[in-house]
Design a protein around this motif. Structure first.
Motif, PDB file in Angstrom:
ATOM      1  N   GLN A  44       6.418  -4.347  -1.739  1.00 22.77           N
ATOM      2  CA  GLN A  44       5.497  -5.230  -2.192  1.00 22.77           C
ATOM      3  C   GLN A  44       5.220  -3.917  -3.553  1.00 22.77           C
ATOM      4  O   GLN A  44       4.747  -3.369  -3.434  1.00 22.77           O
ATOM      5  CB  GLN A  44       4.913  -5.310  -1.851  1.00 22.77           C
ATOM      6  N   HIS A  74      11.624 -10.413  -7.054  1.00 16.23           N
ATOM      7  CA  HIS A  74      11.065 -11.537  -6.940  1.00 16.23           C
ATOM      8  C   HIS A  74       9.567 -11.342  -6.945  1.00 16.23           C
ATOM      9  O   HIS A  74       8.633 -10.848  -6.619  1.00 16.23           O
ATOM     10  CB  HIS A  74      10.738 -12.388  -5.721  1.00 16.23           C
ATOM     11  N   GLN A  76       6.284 -12.625  -7.822  1.00 15.50           N
ATOM     12  CA  GLN A  76       5.732 -13.978  -6.837  1.00 15.50           C
ATOM     13  C   GLN A  76       4.330 -14.062  -7.171  1.00 15.50           C
ATOM     14  O   GLN A  76       3.944 -15.269  -6.715  1.00 15.50           O
ATOM     15  CB  GLN A  76       5.031 -13.054  -5.364  1.00 15.50           C
TER      16      GLN A  76
END
Length: 107
Positions: A44, A74, A76
């Motif tokens: 992340q 992705h 988020q």
């Protein structure tokens, strides 16, 4: 936010570099990106994005098994256009090449 790979093929147990450029004309602030490989979260990152500017982000993962390695990046955060928040990539992972080195006489 299209992922760019260092190469679309990688030897087994090597590092795979995935780079993306994140940008928005109107949104800014802390943007949370996730790298997912083989269906699992790998890393992340939080990127401080300024409206109207872009930020380059590089993730590095490991090619830990042979075959096709599917992945995605992705975004988020919630934003008005959810359709462009996920980008996919694949890497073909194979055993390392076997190399035979031959040397001549040194004497």
């Amino acid at each position: 936010m299209s992922p760019r790979l260092q190469a679309d093929e990688a030897p087994l147990k090597s590092d795979v570099s995935v780079r993306t450029t994140l940008g928005s004309e109107h949104l800014g602030g802390a943007m949370n990106l996730g790298l997912f490989v083989d269906g699992r979260a790998v890393e992340q990152r939080t990127v401080d994005l300024q409206p109207g500017l872009t930020a380059n982000v590089t993730f590095i993962t490991r090619a830990d098994h042979a075959g096709v390695l599917p992945g995605r990046i992705h975004l988020q955060n919630d934003d008005p256009l959810q359709a462009d928040n996920v980008r996919y990539f694949t890497v073909d992972v194979s055993p390392p090449a076997e190399v035979l080195l031959v040397g001549g006489d040194e004497g």
